[in-house]
Enzyme design. Structure first.
Site, PDB file in Angstrom:
ATOM      1  N   ASN A 121      -7.896   8.439  13.537  1.00  0.00           N
ATOM      2  CA  ASN A 121      -8.161   8.996  12.196  1.00  0.00           C
ATOM      3  C   ASN A 121      -6.920   9.707  11.670  1.00  0.00           C
ATOM      4  O   ASN A 121      -6.313  10.501  12.373  1.00  0.00           O
ATOM      5  CB  ASN A 121      -9.340   9.979  12.260  1.00  0.00           C
ATOM      6  CG  ASN A 121     -10.654   9.275  12.500  1.00  0.00           C
ATOM      7  OD1 ASN A 121     -10.771   8.421  13.386  1.00  0.00           O
ATOM      8  ND2 ASN A 121     -11.654   9.581  11.682  1.00  0.00           N
ATOM      9  N   SER A 174      -8.818   2.468  14.649  1.00  0.00           N
ATOM     10  CA  SER A 174      -9.485   2.725  15.940  1.00  0.00           C
ATOM     11  C   SER A 174     -10.936   2.264  15.929  1.00  0.00           C
ATOM     12  O   SER A 174     -11.574   2.163  16.972  1.00  0.00           O
ATOM     13  CB  SER A 174      -9.439   4.225  16.242  1.00  0.00           C
ATOM     14  OG  SER A 174     -10.050   4.949  15.177  1.00  0.00           O
ATOM     15  N   GLY A 192       0.819  -1.207   0.000  1.00  0.00           N
ATOM     16  CA  GLY A 192       0.000   0.000   0.000  1.00  0.00           C
ATOM     17  C   GLY A 192       0.851   1.253   0.000  1.00  0.00           C
ATOM     18  O   GLY A 192       0.495   2.281   0.547  1.00  0.00           O
ATOM     19  N   HIS A 193       1.997   1.185  -0.659  1.00  0.00           N
ATOM     20  CA  HIS A 193       3.002   2.264  -0.566  1.00  0.00           C
ATOM     21  C   HIS A 193       2.575   3.572  -1.227  1.00  0.00           C
ATOM     22  O   HIS A 193       3.201   4.609  -0.993  1.00  0.00           O
ATOM     23  CB  HIS A 193       4.321   1.790  -1.182  1.00  0.00           C
ATOM     24  CG  HIS A 193       4.335   1.795  -2.676  1.00  0.00           C
ATOM     25  ND1 HIS A 193       3.589   0.895  -3.422  1.00  0.00           N
ATOM     26  CD2 HIS A 193       4.964   2.595  -3.566  1.00  0.00           C
ATOM     27  CE1 HIS A 193       3.790   1.141  -4.712  1.00  0.00           C
ATOM     28  NE2 HIS A 193       4.607   2.162  -4.836  1.00  0.00           N
ATOM     29  N   ARG A 194       1.503   3.535  -1.994  1.00  0.00           N
ATOM     30  CA  ARG A 194       1.034   4.788  -2.622  1.00  0.00           C
ATOM     31  C   ARG A 194      -0.072   5.452  -1.810  1.00  0.00           C
ATOM     32  O   ARG A 194      -0.488   6.563  -2.099  1.00  0.00           O
ATOM     33  CB  ARG A 194       0.486   4.497  -4.030  1.00  0.00           C
ATOM     34  CG  ARG A 194       1.526   4.097  -5.033  1.00  0.00           C
ATOM     35  CD  ARG A 194       1.015   4.262  -6.454  1.00  0.00           C
ATOM     36  NE  ARG A 194      -0.297   3.623  -6.664  1.00  0.00           N
ATOM     37  CZ  ARG A 194      -0.898   3.623  -7.868  1.00  0.00           C
ATOM     38  NH1 ARG A 194      -0.325   4.227  -8.903  1.00  0.00           N
ATOM     39  NH2 ARG A 194      -2.066   3.018  -8.036  1.00  0.00           N
ATOM     40  N   TYR A 197     -15.750  -3.702   8.463  1.00  0.00           N
ATOM     41  CA  TYR A 197     -14.331  -3.289   8.372  1.00  0.00           C
ATOM     42  C   TYR A 197     -13.627  -3.576   9.696  1.00  0.00           C
ATOM     43  O   TYR A 197     -12.520  -4.112   9.734  1.00  0.00           O
ATOM     44  CB  TYR A 197     -14.326  -1.797   8.072  1.00  0.00           C
ATOM     45  CG  TYR A 197     -13.017  -1.083   8.010  1.00  0.00           C
ATOM     46  CD1 TYR A 197     -12.678  -0.149   8.998  1.00  0.00           C
ATOM     47  CD2 TYR A 197     -12.131  -1.270   6.957  1.00  0.00           C
ATOM     48  CE1 TYR A 197     -11.498   0.564   8.926  1.00  0.00           C
ATOM     49  CE2 TYR A 197     -10.946  -0.548   6.878  1.00  0.00           C
ATOM     50  CZ  TYR A 197     -10.635   0.370   7.859  1.00  0.00           C
ATOM     51  OH  TYR A 197      -9.458   1.088   7.805  1.00  0.00           O
ATOM     52  N   LYS A 239     -10.394  -6.042  10.623  1.00  0.00           N
ATOM     53  CA  LYS A 239      -9.195  -5.546  11.312  1.00  0.00           C
ATOM     54  C   LYS A 239      -8.920  -6.354  12.586  1.00  0.00           C
ATOM     55  O   LYS A 239      -7.770  -6.637  12.923  1.00  0.00           O
ATOM     56  CB  LYS A 239      -9.363  -4.066  11.647  1.00  0.00           C
ATOM     57  CG  LYS A 239      -9.320  -3.166  10.422  1.00  0.00           C
ATOM     58  CD  LYS A 239      -7.984  -3.275   9.733  1.00  0.00           C
ATOM     59  CE  LYS A 239      -7.893  -2.372   8.524  1.00  0.00           C
ATOM     60  NZ  LYS A 239      -6.558  -2.453   7.883  1.00  0.00           N
ATOM     61  N   ASP A 298     -23.765  10.053  12.034  1.00  0.00           N
ATOM     62  CA  ASP A 298     -22.727  10.602  12.910  1.00  0.00           C
ATOM     63  C   ASP A 298     -21.644   9.565  13.196  1.00  0.00           C
ATOM     64  O   ASP A 298     -20.498   9.886  13.428  1.00  0.00           O
ATOM     65  CB  ASP A 298     -23.340  11.031  14.254  1.00  0.00           C
ATOM     66  CG  ASP A 298     -23.790  12.486  14.244  1.00  0.00           C
ATOM     67  OD1 ASP A 298     -24.592  12.865  15.127  1.00  0.00           O
ATOM     68  OD2 ASP A 298     -23.346  13.256  13.369  1.00  0.00           O
ATOM     69  N   PRO A 310      -4.052   2.907  14.612  1.00  0.00           N
ATOM     70  CA  PRO A 310      -4.040   4.364  14.503  1.00  0.00           C
ATOM     71  C   PRO A 310      -5.433   4.966  14.666  1.00  0.00           C
ATOM     72  O   PRO A 310      -6.428   4.323  14.350  1.00  0.00           O
ATOM     73  CB  PRO A 310      -3.531   4.630  13.083  1.00  0.00           C
ATOM     74  CG  PRO A 310      -3.070   3.320  12.551  1.00  0.00           C
ATOM     75  CD  PRO A 310      -3.797   2.267  13.308  1.00  0.00           C
ATOM     76  N   LEU A 333      -1.373  -2.818  10.186  1.00  0.00           N
ATOM     77  CA  LEU A 333      -2.121  -1.601  10.532  1.00  0.00           C
ATOM     78  C   LEU A 333      -3.611  -1.904  10.652  1.00  0.00           C
ATOM     79  O   LEU A 333      -4.243  -2.343   9.696  1.00  0.00           O
ATOM     80  CB  LEU A 333      -1.932  -0.534   9.454  1.00  0.00           C
ATOM     81  CG  LEU A 333      -0.805   0.470   9.662  1.00  0.00           C
ATOM     82  CD1 LEU A 333      -0.827   1.501   8.552  1.00  0.00           C
ATOM     83  CD2 LEU A 333      -0.928   1.158  11.009  1.00  0.00           C
ATOM     84  N   HIS A 385     -12.702  10.318   4.014  1.00  0.00           N
ATOM     85  CA  HIS A 385     -12.905  10.631   5.431  1.00  0.00           C
ATOM     86  C   HIS A 385     -13.209  12.126   5.576  1.00  0.00           C
ATOM     87  O   HIS A 385     -13.059  12.893   4.629  1.00  0.00           O
ATOM     88  CB  HIS A 385     -11.649  10.252   6.227  1.00  0.00           C
ATOM     89  CG  HIS A 385     -11.472   8.781   6.406  1.00  0.00           C
ATOM     90  ND1 HIS A 385     -10.591   8.029   5.656  1.00  0.00           N
ATOM     91  CD2 HIS A 385     -12.091   7.895   7.232  1.00  0.00           C
ATOM     92  CE1 HIS A 385     -10.655   6.766   6.022  1.00  0.00           C
ATOM     93  NE2 HIS A 385     -11.551   6.666   6.977  1.00  0.00           N
ATOM     94  N   TRP A 439     -21.748  16.754   7.072  1.00  0.00           N
ATOM     95  CA  TRP A 439     -22.579  15.586   7.368  1.00  0.00           C
ATOM     96  C   TRP A 439     -22.806  15.449   8.872  1.00  0.00           C
ATOM     97  O   TRP A 439     -21.924  15.786   9.677  1.00  0.00           O
ATOM     98  CB  TRP A 439     -21.893  14.298   6.896  1.00  0.00           C
ATOM     99  CG  TRP A 439     -21.745  14.181   5.417  1.00  0.00           C
ATOM    100  CD1 TRP A 439     -22.188  15.035   4.449  1.00  0.00           C
ATOM    101  CD2 TRP A 439     -21.066  13.113   4.731  1.00  0.00           C
ATOM    102  NE1 TRP A 439     -21.815  14.583   3.202  1.00  0.00           N
ATOM    103  CE2 TRP A 439     -21.151  13.395   3.351  1.00  0.00           C
ATOM    104  CE3 TRP A 439     -20.407  11.941   5.148  1.00  0.00           C
ATOM    105  CZ2 TRP A 439     -20.582  12.554   2.392  1.00  0.00           C
ATOM    106  CZ3 TRP A 439     -19.842  11.106   4.207  1.00  0.00           C
ATOM    107  CH2 TRP A 439     -19.941  11.414   2.828  1.00  0.00           C
TER     108      TRP A 439
END
Ligand code: NDP
Ligand code: F7E
Length: 346
Positions: A189, A132, A34-36, A160, A164, A293, A187, A129, A203, A226
Site C-alpha cells: 500500500n 500486493s 500515469g505521470h500525474r 483488479y 495485475k 475489512d 508494491p 507496476l 485508500h 471503516w
C-alpha cells in the site's frame, strides 16, 4: 510489530543482481505512463532529480490508454527508450468492490496497449507496476513472491488482482518470446503527496488524513473508521517506491516479479491513532463493521529486494507528518470527487 529483516549475505546479493542490467542513463527518454498519479509523479520527481530531462508524459484526457489506436500512435510518435507503467484505474477497497467490471476492463486495456506498443516501437526497458493484492487472501505472512496463484484471492479486489496478474504474465511472455528485459514490481500500500483523497474511492491513508482534518476543522468529537480496525497493512511512502523502482530498473532483470515494501505493518486502528495524533484531533473512534475489512493481513516479504541492497528511508510517522503537511498546503488542488469541508467542489 515486525522488524525489517536484516540484509542477507553477499552471496545472496549475487543471486539477484542481473548479469548485465540495462542501466538507466539521463540521456535516455523515459515515458512515465500515469505521470500525474501518486506513483507516477513520484517516479517523475525521482528521475528529474537524477538529471533525466527527456521525460515523456500525457494526461488521460490527452491520451486515453484504453484506446489502442491512440496509445499506439502516441508511443510510435514518442519512441521512448524506457517505459514505466504507472497508469491504471486505482482505488481503495470500496471502489474495487463496487466497480470490478471497470477495474478489470480498464486495467487490462491500459496495460495490454502500453506493453504491446512498447514491444512494437522499440522500448528497450520497461517496468510494470502491479500490486500486493495479487497474492492469496490467506497467504503465509510475510508474503513471498512465490505464493502467487497458490490460493483464492480477496473478493473485494479480485478483478483488479486478475488484471495485475495478467500484466505480470504479459511481461514474462514478452521476455520469453522477444527477449526484452522487461520487469514487474509489486508494491505494498502506497501513500504520499499526489494521492487521491476522495472520501469514498480512496485508500485508507488519504481517506483518514482527510477525515481527521475535516473533523478537526468542524470540531466534531467522533470519527468513523471503516471495518473492525483489526486488519494489518504495510505502508510505503511513494518517494521510497520511486527510489526502489529506479533501483530495480538499474539492477534487476528477472522474469519473476519482485515485492517492494517496508517489511513493517500496523493495524488499521494503530494507523488511525497515528493519523489523529499527527492531525491534532482527539475524540472517539467508531468502527463501522458494515464496511469490508478485506484481506486480514498483507505484509510483503521484501528480503529479495533488501538482499539486492535497497532499503526504504521514510518511517510511517515521518511519512504521515509530511503527507499531512502536503495535504494542508495543497487543499485547493488535491484530487477529490466531492467537496472538502469549507471548499467548493472541483
Ligand atoms: N496507491 C496504492 O496504494 C498502490 C498502487 N499501486 C499501483 O501503482 C500504479 C499507480 O497507482 P496510483 O499512482 O496509486 O494511481 P493514481 O490513481 O494516483 O494514478 C493513476 C494514473 O493513471 C492514469 N490513468 C488512469 N486511467 C487512464 C487512462 N484511461 N488513460 C491514461 N491514463 C490513465 C491517471 O492519469 P490522469 O491523472 O491524467 O487522469 C493517473 O495519472 C497502479 O498500477 C497501481 O496498481 C500498487 C500498489 C499500491
Ligand atoms: C493497495 C491495495 O488497496 C486495496 O486494498 P486494501 O489495502 O484493503 O485497501 P484500503 O486502503 O482501501 O483499505 C485498507 C483497510 O483500511 C480500512 N479502512 C478504514 N477506514 C477506511 C476508509 O475510510 N477508507 C478506506 N479505503 N479504507 C478504510 C479498510 O476497511 C481496510 O480494512 C485494494 O483494493 C487494491 O487497491 C490494492 O492493491
Amino acid at each position: 510489530m515486525t522488524t525489517i529483516p536484516s540484509s542477507p549475505s553477499a552471496a545472496d546479493l549475487s543471486v539477484e543482481r542481473s548479469p548485465s542490467p540495462a542501466r538507466l542513463t539521463p540521456d535516455q527518454s523515459v515515458y512515465v505512463a500515469g505521470h500525474r498519479g501518486l506513483a507516477g509523479s513520484a517516479v517523475w520527481r525521482a528521475l528529474a532529480g537524477r538529471g533525466f530531462d527527456h521525460l515523456v508524459g500525457a494526461t488521460s484526457s490527452e491520451v486515453d490508454l484504453r484506446d489502442r489506436e491512440a496509445t499506439m500512435d502516441f508511443v510510435s510518435a514518442k519512441r521512448p527508450d524506457v517505459m514505466v507503467v504507472a497508469a491504471a484505474r486505482v482505488g481503495g477497497i470500496l471502489a474495487n468492490d463496487t466497480y470490478p467490471a471497470e477495474f478489470l476492463s480498464d486495467n487490462l486495456r491500459i496495460q495490454v496497449n502500453l506493453m504491446d506498443a512498447a514491444r512494437e516501437f522499440g522500448v528497450s526497458r520497461l517496468l510494470f507496476l502491479g500490486s500486493s493484492c495479487i497474492y492469496p487472501k490467506f497467504a503465509e505472512q510475510p508474503i513471498k513472491e512465490s505464493s502467487l496463484l497458490t490460493g483464492a484471492l480477496e473478493p473485494t479486489n479480485d478483478a483488479y488482482a486478475i488484471a495485475k496478474i495478467a500484466g505480470i504474465m504479459q511481461v514474462q511472455s514478452i521476455r520469453k518470446q522477444y527477449g526484452l528485459p522487461y520487469i514487474s514490481a509489486m508494491p505494498t500500500n502506497l501513500y504520499g503527496p499526489g494521492d487521491n483523497f476522495d472520501a469514498t474511492n480512496s485508500h485508507v491513508m488519504p481517506a483518514l488524513i482527510r477525515r481527521f482534518h475535516e473533523a478537526k476543522q468542524a470540531g466534531v468529537d467522533e470519527v468513523t473508521i471503516w471495518g473492525s480496525g483489526t486488519p494489518r497493512r504495510e505502508f510505503l511512502h511513494v518517494d521510497d517506491l520511486a527510489s526502489a523502482l529506479v533501483f530495480l530498473l538499474e539492477n534487476y532483470d528477472s522474469p519473476e516479479t519482485i515485492n517492494v515494501g517496508t517489511g513493517i505493518d500496523v493495524t488499521i486502528r494503530e494507523l488511525a491513532e497515528t493519523i489523529a495524533d499527527v492531525v491534532g484531533w482527539s475524540g472517539r473512534l467508531r468502527f463501522d463493521t458494515s464496511k469490508p475489512d478485506g484481506t486480514p493481513r498483507k505484509l510483503l516479504d521484501v528480503s529479495r529486494l533488501r538482499g539486492m541492497g535497497w532499503a526504504p528511508s521514510v518511517s510511517l510517522r515521518d511519512g504521515v507528518e509530511s503527507t499531512y503537511r502536503w495535504f494542508t498546503g495543497n487543499l485547493n488542488t488535491i484530487r477529490v470527487e466531492d467537496g472538502l469541508v469549507g471548499l467548493p467542489t472541483h
